[in-house]
Design a protein around this motif. Structure first.
Motif, mmCIF file in Angstrom:
data_model
loop_
_atom_site.group_PDB
_atom_site.id
_atom_site.type_symbol
_atom_site.label_atom_id
_atom_site.label_comp_id
_atom_site.label_asym_id
_atom_site.label_seq_id
_atom_site.Cartn_x
_atom_site.Cartn_y
_atom_site.Cartn_z
ATOM 1 N N PRO A 1 0.837 -1.228 0.098
ATOM 2 C CA PRO A 1 -0.084 -0.008 0.182
ATOM 3 C C PRO A 1 0.784 1.421 -0.041
ATOM 4 O O PRO A 1 0.574 2.148 -0.621
ATOM 5 C CB PRO A 1 -0.861 0.052 1.262
ATOM 6 C CG PRO A 1 -0.386 -1.178 2.114
ATOM 7 C CD PRO A 1 0.651 -2.076 1.341
ATOM 8 N N ILE B 1 -2.172 11.759 6.447
ATOM 9 C CA ILE B 1 -1.001 11.778 5.852
ATOM 10 C C ILE B 1 -0.361 13.216 5.974
ATOM 11 O O ILE B 1 0.710 13.475 6.416
ATOM 12 C CB ILE B 1 -0.869 11.235 4.481
ATOM 13 C CG1 ILE B 1 -1.482 9.913 4.524
ATOM 14 C CG2 ILE B 1 0.256 11.513 3.832
ATOM 15 C CD1 ILE B 1 -1.737 9.357 2.942
ATOM 16 N N ALA C 1 0.518 14.281 9.448
ATOM 17 C CA ALA C 1 1.614 13.595 10.000
ATOM 18 C C ALA C 1 2.698 14.305 9.362
ATOM 19 O O ALA C 1 3.712 14.506 10.146
ATOM 20 C CB ALA C 1 1.721 12.100 9.598
ATOM 21 N N TRP D 1 5.881 16.101 11.391
ATOM 22 C CA TRP D 1 7.148 15.950 11.367
ATOM 23 C C TRP D 1 7.871 17.094 10.988
ATOM 24 O O TRP D 1 9.104 17.459 11.578
ATOM 25 C CB TRP D 1 7.378 14.781 10.537
ATOM 26 C CG TRP D 1 8.655 14.146 10.640
ATOM 27 C CD1 TRP D 1 9.031 13.067 11.388
ATOM 28 C CD2 TRP D 1 9.817 14.530 9.789
ATOM 29 N NE1 TRP D 1 10.469 12.798 11.087
ATOM 30 C CE2 TRP D 1 10.988 13.608 10.033
ATOM 31 C CE3 TRP D 1 10.137 15.478 8.874
ATOM 32 C CZ2 TRP D 1 12.030 13.676 9.619
ATOM 33 C CZ3 TRP D 1 11.277 15.628 8.226
ATOM 34 C CH2 TRP D 1 12.243 14.582 8.648
ATOM 35 N N VAL E 1 8.854 18.974 3.860
ATOM 36 C CA VAL E 1 8.950 17.490 3.944
ATOM 37 C C VAL E 1 8.904 16.689 2.916
ATOM 38 O O VAL E 1 9.742 16.049 2.621
ATOM 39 C CB VAL E 1 7.862 17.025 4.888
ATOM 40 C CG1 VAL E 1 7.606 15.369 4.804
ATOM 41 C CG2 VAL E 1 8.122 17.433 6.352
ATOM 42 N N ILE F 1 11.410 13.729 1.509
ATOM 43 C CA ILE F 1 10.999 12.723 1.243
ATOM 44 C C ILE F 1 9.745 12.317 0.000
ATOM 45 O O ILE F 1 9.386 11.394 -0.061
ATOM 46 C CB ILE F 1 10.386 11.923 2.337
ATOM 47 C CG1 ILE F 1 9.149 13.075 2.922
ATOM 48 C CG2 ILE F 1 11.208 11.816 3.426
ATOM 49 C CD1 ILE F 1 8.210 12.134 3.896
ATOM 50 N N LEU G 1 10.767 6.880 0.700
ATOM 51 C CA LEU G 1 9.731 6.303 1.732
ATOM 52 C C LEU G 1 9.871 4.681 1.712
ATOM 53 O O LEU G 1 9.302 4.022 2.547
ATOM 54 C CB LEU G 1 8.519 6.892 1.851
ATOM 55 C CG LEU G 1 8.335 8.263 2.338
ATOM 56 C CD1 LEU G 1 6.775 8.735 2.368
ATOM 57 C CD2 LEU G 1 8.848 8.107 3.913
ATOM 58 N N ARG H 1 10.387 2.716 4.789
ATOM 59 C CA ARG H 1 9.613 1.433 5.034
ATOM 60 C C ARG H 1 10.337 0.225 5.333
ATOM 61 O O ARG H 1 10.050 -0.761 6.265
ATOM 62 C CB ARG H 1 8.676 1.167 3.750
ATOM 63 C CG ARG H 1 7.805 -0.015 3.815
ATOM 64 C CD ARG H 1 7.156 -0.632 2.628
ATOM 65 N NE ARG H 1 8.297 -0.998 1.539
ATOM 66 C CZ ARG H 1 8.394 -1.449 0.452
ATOM 67 N NH1 ARG H 1 7.199 -1.700 -0.174
ATOM 68 N NH2 ARG H 1 9.317 -1.866 -0.151
ATOM 69 N N GLU I 1 10.461 8.474 13.774
ATOM 70 C CA GLU I 1 9.623 9.497 13.706
ATOM 71 C C GLU I 1 8.630 9.745 12.611
ATOM 72 O O GLU I 1 7.501 10.432 12.281
ATOM 73 C CB GLU I 1 9.661 10.773 14.521
ATOM 74 C CG GLU I 1 9.831 10.409 16.137
ATOM 75 C CD GLU I 1 10.393 11.619 16.780
ATOM 76 O OE1 GLU I 1 10.705 11.923 17.982
ATOM 77 O OE2 GLU I 1 10.553 12.866 16.143
ATOM 78 N N LEU I 2 9.008 9.014 11.293
ATOM 79 C CA LEU I 2 8.431 9.117 10.247
ATOM 80 C C LEU I 2 7.418 8.042 10.094
ATOM 81 O O LEU I 2 6.516 8.053 9.253
ATOM 82 C CB LEU I 2 9.615 8.957 8.950
ATOM 83 C CG LEU I 2 10.325 9.960 8.734
ATOM 84 C CD1 LEU I 2 11.266 9.631 7.572
ATOM 85 C CD2 LEU I 2 9.517 11.118 8.087
ATOM 86 N N PRO J 1 4.576 7.476 11.766
ATOM 87 C CA PRO J 1 3.184 7.881 11.431
ATOM 88 C C PRO J 1 2.739 8.241 10.130
ATOM 89 O O PRO J 1 1.573 7.989 9.689
ATOM 90 C CB PRO J 1 2.948 9.177 12.280
ATOM 91 C CG PRO J 1 3.985 9.006 13.426
ATOM 92 C CD PRO J 1 5.216 8.090 12.903
ATOM 93 N N ILE J 2 3.605 8.806 9.320
ATOM 94 C CA ILE J 2 3.572 9.164 8.078
ATOM 95 C C ILE J 2 3.334 8.099 7.276
ATOM 96 O O ILE J 2 2.244 7.846 6.427
ATOM 97 C CB ILE J 2 4.708 10.106 7.476
ATOM 98 C CG1 ILE J 2 4.866 11.440 7.854
ATOM 99 C CG2 ILE J 2 4.579 10.278 5.795
ATOM 100 C CD1 ILE J 2 5.862 12.184 7.620
ATOM 101 N N LEU J 3 4.118 7.093 7.487
ATOM 102 C CA LEU J 3 4.058 5.856 6.560
ATOM 103 C C LEU J 3 2.780 5.110 7.123
ATOM 104 O O LEU J 3 2.161 4.488 6.152
ATOM 105 C CB LEU J 3 5.364 4.807 7.267
ATOM 106 C CG LEU J 3 6.255 4.263 6.202
ATOM 107 C CD1 LEU J 3 6.333 5.237 4.848
ATOM 108 C CD2 LEU J 3 7.669 4.160 6.810
ATOM 109 N N ALA K 1 0.077 6.103 7.891
ATOM 110 C CA ALA K 1 -1.061 6.840 7.572
ATOM 111 C C ALA K 1 -1.204 6.561 6.079
ATOM 112 O O ALA K 1 -2.349 6.389 5.482
ATOM 113 C CB ALA K 1 -1.260 8.293 7.569
ATOM 114 N N MET K 2 0.053 6.693 5.301
ATOM 115 C CA MET K 2 -0.172 6.120 3.828
ATOM 116 C C MET K 2 -0.486 4.719 3.618
ATOM 117 O O MET K 2 -1.406 4.463 2.926
ATOM 118 C CB MET K 2 1.247 6.281 3.202
ATOM 119 C CG MET K 2 1.638 7.655 3.108
ATOM 120 S SD MET K 2 3.304 7.669 1.947
ATOM 121 C CE MET K 2 3.360 9.421 1.794
ATOM 122 N N ALA K 3 -0.047 3.872 4.458
ATOM 123 C CA ALA K 3 -0.468 2.372 4.476
ATOM 124 C C ALA K 3 -2.043 2.247 4.829
ATOM 125 O O ALA K 3 -2.599 1.460 3.872
ATOM 126 C CB ALA K 3 0.214 1.420 5.406
#
Lengths: 120, 120
Positions: free
Chosen positions: A18, A99, A102, A106, B22, B26, B32, B36, B95-96, B98-100, B102-104
DNA sequence: GATGTTACTTGCAATTAGCAAGTATGTCGA
DNA sequence: TCGACATACTTGCTAATTGCAAGTAACATC
């Protein structure tokens, strides 16, 4: 335009992960800035163009097309004479909020001096 | 390598917006995915290369360099004879998450068939 | 010393980005 | 009705980035 849409085609562009799929949709420097603007209340082509980052106009047009294709936004006329269109987030689009949130968190924590322009 | 680092230079690459900043770090299709993989427990160059998405080796090398530059990962030897290096997430890098995440979540919900390979 | 492994670097073609200018549609005022 | 203006794009071209393939370096093992 190339056919790498993981949602409409049966095959995934790169992988069934995903995260990879999401990156195939929003993994570039501009797309999420347009979405951010939508969250901030901007609606028209001109408003997106006027944003601080000065997105090139051809890239804006292409990204809006993509976002419509992926059903993240819809385009609809908000006035006649002359016809003017607005772009609005769909439910799917609004769900990109976490997203963005977040990322903003960050960024505010780790990039000294960066500060959110808008709230959502 | 271009000097667009918003953290080390005084000026921001595009804008002071944390989302834009950001994305300058990234905001591409590969970075990312490497992060991951790090969350999934991968550590070496070879392990990143072996991932499902088959990242081109020159891009992997460049992205690792960038991630080190931005202090998202550190590189350290984990054995001698022959010296082998591992890449590890820093606190900033972790701390990245949460971004990952949220994306997932967005991907699993909106991209039919996409399924997380790993947990974090 | 030949072969293998890990971790990259280099060269080059192809794709994408970005700038500037142009076009289309319609309004409004003289 | 003609010119000026506004919005929303499109087109052309150059520059930067990506991605593939092949090459290199350091070391180990047979």
């Amino acid at each position: 335009m190339k056919k790498t849409n993981p949602t409409s085609s049966g095959a995934f562009a790169r992988s069934p992960c995903p995260v990879a799929c999401v990156l195939d949709i929003i993994g570039d420097k501009w797309t999420l800035l347009v979405v951010r603007d939508l969250f901030a209340g901007k609606r028209t082509y001109g408003e997106f163009q006027a944003s601080f980052e000065k997105i090139p106009t051809n890239i804006l047009a292409e990204r809006l097309k993509r976002l419509i294709e992926y059903e993240i936004i819809v385009k609809s006329p908000y006035q006649q004479r002359p016809v003017r269109y607005e772009y609005v987030l769909t439910t799917k689009g609004k769900e990109l909020g976490p997203i963005l949130k977040a990322m903003a968190q960050w960024g505010e924590k780790h990039i000294p001096g960066s500060k959110a322009i808008s709230k959502w």
